[in-house]
Design a protein around this motif. Sequence first.
Motif, PDB file in Angstrom:
ATOM      1  N   THR A  32       0.835  -1.201   0.000  1.00 36.03           N
ATOM      2  CA  THR A  32       0.000   0.000   0.000  1.00 36.03           C
ATOM      3  C   THR A  32       0.869   1.250   0.000  1.00 36.03           C
ATOM      4  OG1 THR A  32      -1.790  -1.155   1.129  1.00 36.03           O
ATOM      5  CG2 THR A  32      -1.812   1.245   1.246  1.00 36.03           C
ATOM      6  N   ALA A  33       1.884   1.268   0.842  1.00 39.03           N
ATOM      7  CA  ALA A  33       2.779   2.427   0.900  1.00 39.03           C
ATOM      8  C   ALA A  33       3.513   2.610  -0.425  1.00 39.03           C
ATOM      9  CB  ALA A  33       3.773   2.274   2.036  1.00 39.03           C
ATOM     10  N   ALA A  34       3.956   1.517  -1.026  1.00 44.55           N
ATOM     11  CA  ALA A  34       4.687   1.596  -2.294  1.00 44.55           C
ATOM     12  C   ALA A  34       3.820   2.138  -3.422  1.00 44.55           C
ATOM     13  CB  ALA A  34       5.220   0.213  -2.664  1.00 44.55           C
ATOM     14  N   ASP A  35       2.539   1.867  -3.359  1.00 45.09           N
ATOM     15  CA  ASP A  35       1.635   2.267  -4.437  1.00 45.09           C
ATOM     16  C   ASP A  35       0.968   3.617  -4.224  1.00 45.09           C
ATOM     17  OD1 ASP A  35       2.190  -0.108  -5.739  1.00 45.09           O
ATOM     18  OD2 ASP A  35       0.381  -1.110  -5.005  1.00 45.09           O
ATOM     19  N   ASP A  37       1.456   6.023  -1.167  1.00 48.30           N
ATOM     20  CA  ASP A  37       1.885   7.027  -0.205  1.00 48.30           C
ATOM     21  C   ASP A  37       2.172   8.347  -0.911  1.00 48.30           C
ATOM     22  OD1 ASP A  37       2.825   6.850   2.871  1.00 48.30           O
ATOM     23  OD2 ASP A  37       3.870   8.455   1.797  1.00 48.30           O
ATOM     24  N   GLU A  38       1.850   9.447  -0.247  1.00 47.67           N
ATOM     25  CA  GLU A  38       2.059  10.771  -0.830  1.00 47.67           C
ATOM     26  C   GLU A  38       3.532  11.154  -0.913  1.00 47.67           C
ATOM     27  OE1 GLU A  38      -0.244  13.671   1.214  1.00 47.67           O
ATOM     28  OE2 GLU A  38      -2.111  12.554   0.961  1.00 47.67           O
ATOM     29  N   ASP A  39       4.336  10.640   0.003  1.00 51.95           N
ATOM     30  CA  ASP A  39       5.754  10.990   0.028  1.00 51.95           C
ATOM     31  C   ASP A  39       6.538  10.050  -0.890  1.00 51.95           C
ATOM     32  OD1 ASP A  39       8.598  10.742   0.930  1.00 51.95           O
ATOM     33  OD2 ASP A  39       7.958  12.357   2.267  1.00 51.95           O
ATOM     34  N   PRO A  40       7.245  10.596  -1.881  1.00 53.39           N
ATOM     35  CA  PRO A  40       7.981   9.730  -2.809  1.00 53.39           C
ATOM     36  C   PRO A  40       9.092   8.927  -2.131  1.00 53.39           C
ATOM     37  CG  PRO A  40       8.466  12.049  -3.235  1.00 53.39           C
ATOM     38  CD  PRO A  40       7.376  12.011  -2.221  1.00 53.39           C
ATOM     39  N   LEU A  41       9.672   9.447  -1.045  1.00 52.99           N
ATOM     40  CA  LEU A  41      10.720   8.694  -0.352  1.00 52.99           C
ATOM     41  C   LEU A  41      10.146   7.512   0.416  1.00 52.99           C
ATOM     42  CD1 LEU A  41      12.969  11.617   0.901  1.00 52.99           C
ATOM     43  CD2 LEU A  41      13.361  10.093  -1.046  1.00 52.99           C
ATOM     44  N   VAL A  42       8.944   7.657   0.944  1.00 52.99           N
ATOM     45  CA  VAL A  42       8.281   6.536   1.610  1.00 52.99           C
ATOM     46  C   VAL A  42       7.943   5.472   0.568  1.00 52.99           C
ATOM     47  CG1 VAL A  42       6.248   5.811   2.925  1.00 52.99           C
ATOM     48  CG2 VAL A  42       7.398   7.955   3.497  1.00 52.99           C
ATOM     49  N   ARG A  43       7.411   5.896  -0.587  1.00 52.25           N
ATOM     50  CA  ARG A  43       7.102   4.936  -1.663  1.00 52.25           C
ATOM     51  C   ARG A  43       8.362   4.189  -2.084  1.00 52.25           C
ATOM     52  NH1 ARG A  43       4.205   9.307  -3.919  1.00 52.25           N
ATOM     53  NH2 ARG A  43       5.811   9.487  -5.509  1.00 52.25           N
ATOM     54  N   ALA A  44       9.457   4.915  -2.270  1.00 48.16           N
ATOM     55  CA  ALA A  44      10.711   4.290  -2.698  1.00 48.16           C
ATOM     56  C   ALA A  44      11.243   3.324  -1.641  1.00 48.16           C
ATOM     57  CB  ALA A  44      11.749   5.368  -3.010  1.00 48.16           C
ATOM     58  N   SER A  45      11.147   3.698  -0.386  1.00 48.48           N
ATOM     59  CA  SER A  45      11.611   2.817   0.687  1.00 48.48           C
ATOM     60  C   SER A  45      10.787   1.539   0.749  1.00 48.48           C
ATOM     61  CB  SER A  45      11.553   3.533   2.038  1.00 48.48           C
ATOM     62  OG  SER A  45      12.464   4.596   2.052  1.00 48.48           O
ATOM     63  N   ALA A  46       9.491   1.661   0.596  1.00 42.59           N
ATOM     64  CA  ALA A  46       8.620   0.487   0.608  1.00 42.59           C
ATOM     65  C   ALA A  46       8.914  -0.414  -0.584  1.00 42.59           C
ATOM     66  CB  ALA A  46       7.154   0.915   0.609  1.00 42.59           C
ATOM     67  N   ARG A  47       9.112   0.179  -1.746  1.00 44.06           N
ATOM     68  CA  ARG A  47       9.444  -0.617  -2.942  1.00 44.06           C
ATOM     69  C   ARG A  47      10.781  -1.327  -2.770  1.00 44.06           C
ATOM     70  NH1 ARG A  47       7.516   4.203  -6.608  1.00 44.06           N
ATOM     71  NH2 ARG A  47       5.301   3.672  -6.726  1.00 44.06           N
ATOM     72  N   SER A  48      11.735  -0.630  -2.183  1.00 45.77           N
ATOM     73  CA  SER A  48      13.040  -1.232  -1.935  1.00 45.77           C
ATOM     74  C   SER A  48      12.939  -2.404  -0.962  1.00 45.77           C
ATOM     75  CB  SER A  48      13.997  -0.169  -1.385  1.00 45.77           C
ATOM     76  OG  SER A  48      15.238  -0.729  -1.089  1.00 45.77           O
ATOM     77  N   ALA A  49      12.148  -2.240   0.083  1.00 44.28           N
ATOM     78  CA  ALA A  49      11.954  -3.325   1.050  1.00 44.28           C
ATOM     79  C   ALA A  49      11.312  -4.535   0.385  1.00 44.28           C
ATOM     80  CB  ALA A  49      11.102  -2.841   2.217  1.00 44.28           C
ATOM     81  N   LEU A  50      10.332  -4.295  -0.477  1.00 43.00           N
ATOM     82  CA  LEU A  50       9.684  -5.400  -1.183  1.00 43.00           C
ATOM     83  C   LEU A  50      10.648  -6.064  -2.171  1.00 43.00           C
ATOM     84  CD1 LEU A  50       6.197  -3.792  -1.800  1.00 43.00           C
ATOM     85  CD2 LEU A  50       6.676  -5.771  -0.331  1.00 43.00           C
ATOM     86  N   ALA A  51      11.457  -5.264  -2.839  1.00 41.25           N
ATOM     87  CA  ALA A  51      12.429  -5.818  -3.783  1.00 41.25           C
ATOM     88  C   ALA A  51      13.468  -6.662  -3.053  1.00 41.25           C
ATOM     89  CB  ALA A  51      13.104  -4.694  -4.560  1.00 41.25           C
ATOM     90  N   GLU A  52      13.913  -6.197  -1.892  1.00 47.13           N
ATOM     91  CA  GLU A  52      14.878  -6.957  -1.098  1.00 47.13           C
ATOM     92  C   GLU A  52      14.293  -8.300  -0.681  1.00 47.13           C
ATOM     93  OE1 GLU A  52      18.307  -8.094   0.539  1.00 47.13           O
ATOM     94  OE2 GLU A  52      18.013  -6.232  -0.572  1.00 47.13           O
ATOM     95  N   ARG A  53      13.035  -8.290  -0.304  1.00 46.96           N
ATOM     96  CA  ARG A  53      12.355  -9.536   0.055  1.00 46.96           C
ATOM     97  C   ARG A  53      12.346 -10.492  -1.121  1.00 46.96           C
ATOM     98  NH1 ARG A  53       7.443 -11.570  -1.450  1.00 46.96           N
ATOM     99  NH2 ARG A  53       6.692 -13.191  -0.094  1.00 46.96           N
ATOM    100  N   ASN A  54      12.068  -9.980  -2.311  1.00 52.65           N
ATOM    101  CA  ASN A  54      12.004 -10.827  -3.511  1.00 52.65           C
ATOM    102  C   ASN A  54      13.378 -11.376  -3.867  1.00 52.65           C
ATOM    103  OD1 ASN A  54       9.252 -10.473  -3.756  1.00 52.65           O
ATOM    104  ND2 ASN A  54       9.453  -8.715  -5.114  1.00 52.65           N
TER     105      ASN A  54
END
Length: 57
Positions: A32-35, A37-54
């Motif tokens: 949800t945050a990756a898709d 969130d209003e803050d682009p840095l929060v979105r990027a951090s969430a996407r990075s966390a998901l990518a690391e998991r993958n």
Amino acid sequence: MHDPEEDLVRQYAAMALGPYADDPAVHEALTTAADTDEDPLVRASARSALAERNRST
């Protein structure tokens, strides 16, 4: 992770949750945050966390 006044805290929270992304609730919060969130840095951090998991599975 919804308070826009705490963007830096939310950014760090998203990064810290990466190792726990296998948990369905954490995965949903990060997605949800990756898709949406209003803050682009929060979105990027969430996407990075998901990518690391993958990468680790």
